[in-house]
Structures are given as structure tokens and as C-alpha cells.
Design a protein around this motif. Structure first.
Motif, PDB file in Angstrom:
ATOM      1  N   TYR A   1      -2.781   0.448  -6.363  1.00  0.00           N
ATOM      2  CA  TYR A   1      -2.838  -0.872  -6.864  1.00  0.00           C
ATOM      3  C   TYR A   1      -4.099  -1.542  -6.904  1.00  0.00           C
ATOM      4  CZ  TYR A   1      -0.822  -5.552  -7.572  1.00  0.00           C
ATOM      5  OH  TYR A   1      -0.470  -6.793  -8.173  1.00  0.00           O
TER       6      TYR A   1
ATOM      7  N   ALA B   1       0.695  -1.042  -0.028  1.00  0.00           N
ATOM      8  CA  ALA B   1      -0.059  -0.041   0.173  1.00  0.00           C
ATOM      9  C   ALA B   1       0.984   1.303  -0.015  1.00  0.00           C
ATOM     10  CB  ALA B   1      -1.191   0.023   1.171  1.00  0.00           C
ATOM     11  N   ALA B   2       1.960   1.123   0.820  1.00  0.00           N
ATOM     12  CA  ALA B   2       2.770   2.341   0.501  1.00  0.00           C
ATOM     13  C   ALA B   2       3.480   2.532  -0.739  1.00  0.00           C
ATOM     14  CB  ALA B   2       3.937   2.189   1.806  1.00  0.00           C
TER      15      ALA B   2
ATOM     16  N   LEU C   1      -5.491  -4.051  -3.930  1.00  0.00           N
ATOM     17  CA  LEU C   1      -5.477  -3.793  -2.776  1.00  0.00           C
ATOM     18  C   LEU C   1      -6.883  -4.076  -2.056  1.00  0.00           C
ATOM     19  CD1 LEU C   1      -3.205  -0.387  -2.304  1.00  0.00           C
ATOM     20  CD2 LEU C   1      -2.828  -2.833  -1.336  1.00  0.00           C
TER      21      LEU C   1
ATOM     22  N   PRO D   1      -0.051   3.236  -3.572  1.00  0.00           N
ATOM     23  CA  PRO D   1      -1.603   3.270  -3.055  1.00  0.00           C
ATOM     24  C   PRO D   1      -2.740   2.890  -4.044  1.00  0.00           C
ATOM     25  CG  PRO D   1       0.042   5.054  -2.754  1.00  0.00           C
ATOM     26  CD  PRO D   1       0.641   4.247  -3.769  1.00  0.00           C
TER      27      PRO D   1
END
Length: 564
Positions: A280, A274-275, A283, A278
Motif C-alpha cells: 500500500y 500492512a498485513a 504505508l 503490504p
């Protein structure tokens, strides 16, 4: 340890009594005086060397004290009396003096260009002043000035192509200024310069090779290398595609970790993904899968805990198979290593083993008692009841060794010599004093827990030491209550942790944890009202750790985010 009544041992000076002399010579004084008078009469008067008449001395003048001296004396007396009767107010003047001294030194360091990097730098001194007075405008302004100066230093280093120095100064500026457009612009410029200096093409090739070898993590991994390219050239298509491939590999890792029941690893990998990316696409799906695994694990954990509590009620404390409380609570901890209920359950298992061990001591079965207490020590090594029981067992063994051979069933307790008895009494007194001061398990060696155990190591049957050791959980609960009432939440946290060591199965620990978490939430809410968002966020984190399911957490968190 010296006896408190032995004043000479503590260095108290001896009192010097007056000396009257030899009373037998009192009457002889008259004879001496008469002989002296006779000598004076017989001795001719000597003619003075200077025969001139002597001047008469002028009359002695009386010293007159000026009026203002009385005023000064009165002021000194009044000031001294006020200082004696208002010690708190007097002491309050010293932090202000210290604050002014720190600010002066900080201003001097800033003027000399000594910004950061040493204890006497402007940043460190301003922060020390801010610790004394968080709202001091001079300290706040000084730190902002230091941040702006570091930003200017970073720009100068960047212009000189000293990228390492520029990065160091930029991080200092970021931490002091909290970001901002100037920091963001310089960060992008530095990334672009570093990319050009590192040869963009070679960096992309290195990143692609790392990806092909499955090397994602680390400073030389594909994620870091592609990220460095994108920081300097956000539109680089090759790097963007490579980063998406990194995302696919991380997504596969999350799935593999969930399949291996490594939920903690899956959550960590998901946070990394996620970092990095963000946006993607997978997710949301991955987050749902991790959440579903958490729910299933929680249900399994609760099932184990319920079975363990039922086994406890049925008296099935331990055993070789899984049909006992110890096995069920341990299974719950394999699913959720942080489960408070499972840890408390094992504490209750330890308490039951201690009860059984005491019963074995009473029955004279020393070996069985040792086996039971050793098993309890694996679950609750610092239990107060366990320490008391082990002292009893040691004393029982000593009784058996010193008993006459003709009466093995009823051994007489060994006599404690007066020196040992006095030492035990002093240790118990020190332990009681330490408990009153809240020093339950700290500092080591001088805590109530250690002092009681030291007393019992000399005489395991000492009733005062036994009672004091067993009472420590109750003392700890009282200290916790007082700390919460006084809003001393750090001490309350220490007392809760102490209780969990002394009595891991204490049924009141859960309510105490909720009470402490609620107090941290109250503090967070108070800081939000004052506009101190950083302090509010720190208090909220403490509350989340203690009571993660409290509905007020989201409410206070929303207020903090709104203020930011």
C-alpha cells in the motif's frame, strides 16, 4: 495443626513392651513338675497298636546350594548397592523407558491412521516424546510423517469437495510441516475451489455491499470477503480495487486514532493494513506518523515522571491538584500505560504513605493512619510494608478497646492466651519455611505472605511475624539472584513479578529486570548456536518484553533470521 512432637497423632504405632508374667508363681513351678513326674511313674505304659519293629530313619541329607546361586545373590547385592548410591542415574532410566513407550504408542497410532485430534493420537504422542527428548529422530520423523499424511488427507477431501475437512487437515499439515510448496499449492487450490463453490459473483457483491456500509472487519467484512475472492482469483480486478478501497478506509482510521491520542489503536490498525496490503502506497507515511506520535508521547511521559520524582523529593506526595507526585505519575501512565518508571513511582508514593501511616499509629491518631493506609492500598494493595502497618493498626484498635477507662493514653496490650500464642508461633514457623522454599506469595493460603498475615491477624504485635513480613522483599531478591545463577529464568521471572507486588517502588527492580533480560538474550544466542531457531525466537521475545531497548536484541534477531 498438630504439634510436630505429638507422634501418636501422626499415626506412629505404640511400642509393645515385653510381659514378664506373675512373679509370685515362680516357685510353684517346682511343685507342678514333681506332681507331673509322679503321675508318669504311676501310669502304666500303653501297648502300641502296631507291634512291628519301627524302621530306622535314614540320616538327614545336607542341602547343597549350587554355585550359581551365590553369583546371582552377589549380583543382586551389588546392583542394589549401586541403585542406593546412584539414585539420580537410576531415575534417569525411567524417562528413557517412558520415551520408548510413547514412541511405540505413537507408531501404532500412526499405523492405525489415528493422526490428530485426541490425546492418544500420533501427533500428541510424538510431541510428548519430543518434550522428553527434543532431538529424538524418531519423534521428529514421526511428526513429519503425520504432517505428510494430513496433507494427503486434505488432497483427498478436496477431491471429494469436502472443503471443511480439507481446510482442517491442511492447517494440521501446515503447523507440522511449517509450510512448503505442497502446502502452498494445496492452499491455493482449496481457495479456488471454495471461491467457485461460493459463486464468485455473489461473493464480490457481498463484499462491495459491506464496503459501502463501512463494514471492514470481521468474517463478513469487506476485507475478509475481498481477501477470499483474491485467494481464489488473484487477478480479479474488482476485488483488487475493492481491497485498495479497504486500504484507504484503514488509513483514514489510523489518522483518526492518532488525532484522538489512541496510539495503541493506531498501531493495531496499521498492522492490519500492512498485513492486507503490504504494498500500500501510504504505508511509509503512516508508519512515520505513528513513530512521531510515539516519540512525542515518550517525551511527555518522561516529563511527567521527572516532575513526579521531584515532587517526591520535596515531600509533596499526594494532594487535591496536580502539583504532587501521585498526580504526575498517574498522568505519565495515561500517556504510557506500561511505563515501569511511572509504576515504580506510584509504588514509592505508596511507601511514603505507609511511612506516614506508621507515624500516625505511633502518635495515636488511628483514623488518620487508616486514611493514609487506605490510600496506599489503592496504589500497592499487596505491599508487605502495608500489610504489616495494617496489622499494627488493627492491634492498636484492639488495645484501645480493651484498655481500662482510667488510662486512655497508655493502654496496656491485651494478653495473648497460650493457645493463640502457640498458633501464631506455628504460623510464623510455616511462613519461614515457605520463604526458604521460595513460596513467597504462592500458593495462596500457604505462601509466606499469607501465613505471616494470618499470624498477624491473631496478634498484630507479634515481632517475628512483623519482621518476617517486612523482610519478604529482601528474601525475594535473594531467590531471584539464585534463580538467575542457576539459569532458572522462569522462576526468576516469577520472583521479579513478586517483588513488584511486595514493593512496587523497589529501586533494585530496574537492574533486576535488565539482568533477567540479558540472561534471556544469552539463552537465545545459545539456541542460535545449536540451530534451534524456534527456541531462540521464544527466548528473544522474552528479552524484548523485559529490555526492549537492548542493542543485542537486533543482533540476535538478525542471527535467527539468517538461520531461518
Amino acid at each position: 495443626m498438630n504439634d510436630r512432637n505429638d507422634f501418636s497423632a501422626r499415626g506412629t504405632p505404640h511400642r509393645a513392651d515385653p510381659v514378664l508374667g506373675n512373679l509370685d508363681q515362680v516357685d510353684a513351678g517346682e511343685d507342678r513338675r514333681s506332681r507331673r513326674d509322679e503321675f508318669v511313674r504311676e501310669t502304666p505304659a500303653r501297648v502300641p497298636f502296631n507291634t512291628r519293629p519301627q524302621r530306622s530313619r535314614p540320616p538327614r541329607r545336607t542341602l547343597r546350594v549350587p554355585w550359581w546361586a551365590f553369583v546371582v545373590g552377589a549380583v543382586i547385592v551389588i546392583a542394589g548397592g549401586w541403585a542406593y548410591t546412584h539414585p539420580t542415574a537410576l531415575h534417569g532410566l525411567f524417562p528413557q523407558t517412558q520415551l520408548n513407550a510413547l514412541l511405540t504408542r505413537a507408531d501404532q497410532a500412526y499405523a492405525a491412521g489415528k493422526l490428530t485430534g485426541s490425546p492418544d493420537s500420533a501427533r500428541d504422542l510424538y510431541e510428548a516424546a519430543q518434550a522428553l527428548s527434543p532431538d529424538n529422530e524418531q519423534a521428529v520423523t514421526g511428526l513429519q510423517n503425520v504432517g505428510n499424511a494430513e496433507l494427503a488427507k486434505a488432497k483427498t477431501a478436496l477431491a471429494a469437495h469436502d472443503y471443511a475437512a480439507a481446510g482442517t487437515a491442511l492447517e494440521e499439515a501446515r503447523s507440522l510441516l511449517g509450510g512448503g510448496s505442497g502446502v502452498a499449492e494445496l492452499n491455493q487450490a482449496l481457495a479456488k475451489a471454495e471461491l467457485q463453490n461460493a459463486n464468485q459473483g455473489a461473493l464480490v457483491t457481498q463484499a462491495r455491499n459491506a464496503l459501502a456500509n463501512g463494514q471492514i472487519d470481521g468474517s463478513n467484512g469487506a476485507a475478509a470477503l475481498f481477501g477470499k475472492v483474491l485467494a481464489g482469483d488473484p487477478d480479479n480486478a474488482v476485488a483488487r480495487h475493492g481491497m485498495n478501497q479497504v486500504g484507504d478506509l484503514l488509513a483514514n482510521r489510523v489518522a483518526a486514532q492518532l488525532g484522538g491520542n489512541d496510539r495503541a489503536g493506531a498501531e493495531k490498525t496499521l498492522a492490519q493494513l500492512a498485513a492486507l496490503l503490504p504494498g500500500y502506497a501510504q504505508l511509509p507515511t503512516l508508519r512515520a506518523q505513528v513513530a512521531a506520535a510515539d516519540r512525542a508521547a515518550a517525551a511527555q511521559r518522561d516529563q511527567y515522571i521527572a516532575a513526579g520524582e521531584a515532587d517526591l523529593r520535596a515531600g509533596k506526595v499526594t494532594g487535591a491538584g496536580n502539583d504532587n507526585a501521585e498526580a504526575q505519575f498517574k498522568a505519565a501512565l495515561t500517556v504510557d500505560p506500561d511505563s515501569r518508571r511511572a509504576k515504580a513511582g506510584l509504588g514509592q508514593v505508596a511507601a511514603a504513605l505507609v511511612v506516614q501511616g506508621n507515624a500516625a499509629i505511633d502518635a495515636g491518631h488511628a483514623q488518620d493512619a487508616k486514611t493514609l493506609l487506605d490510600a496506599a492500598a489503592l496504589l500497592a494493595p499487596q505491599s508487605a510494608d502495608l500489610a504489616a502497618a495494617r496489622s499494627r493498626l488493627a492491634a492498636t484498635g484492639q488495645h484501645a478497646r480493651t484498655a481500662p477507662a482510667s488510662t486512655p493514653a497508655t493502654p496496656a496490650p491485651p494478653a495473648v492466651n497460650p493457645a493463640d500464642a502457640a498458633k501464631v508461633a506455628r504460623l510464623v514457623a510455616r511462613a519461614q519455611a515457605a520463604a526458604r522454599q521460595g513460596n513467597i506469595m504462592l500458593p495462596p493460603g500457604n505462601s509466606a505472605y499469607d501465613l505471616y498475615r494470618a499470624a498477624l491477624a491473631i496478634n498484630g504485635d507479634d515481632a517475628a511475624a512483623q519482621a518476617g513480613l517486612r523482610a519478604l522483599p529482601a528474601v525475594t531478591r535473594r531467590e531471584f539472584d539464585g534463580a538467575v545463577r542457576a539459569d532458572n529464568l522462569d522462576k526468576a521471572h516469577d520472583m521479579l513479578a513478586t517483588l513488584e507486588q511486595l514493593d512496587p517502588g523497589d529501586p533494585l527492580a530496574t537492574s533486576m529486570r535488565h539482568r533477567l533480560g540479558s540472561a534471556w538474550l544469552d539463552r537465545a544466542s545459545h539456541y542460535v548456536g545449536l540451530g534451534e531457531t524456534q527456541a531462540a525466537r521464544a527466548a528473544l521475545q522474552e528479552a524484548q518484553r523485559l529490555v526492549p531497548g537492548d542493542p543485542r536484541i537486533s543482533e540476535v534477531g538478525a542471527r535467527i533470521d539468517h538461520d531461518d
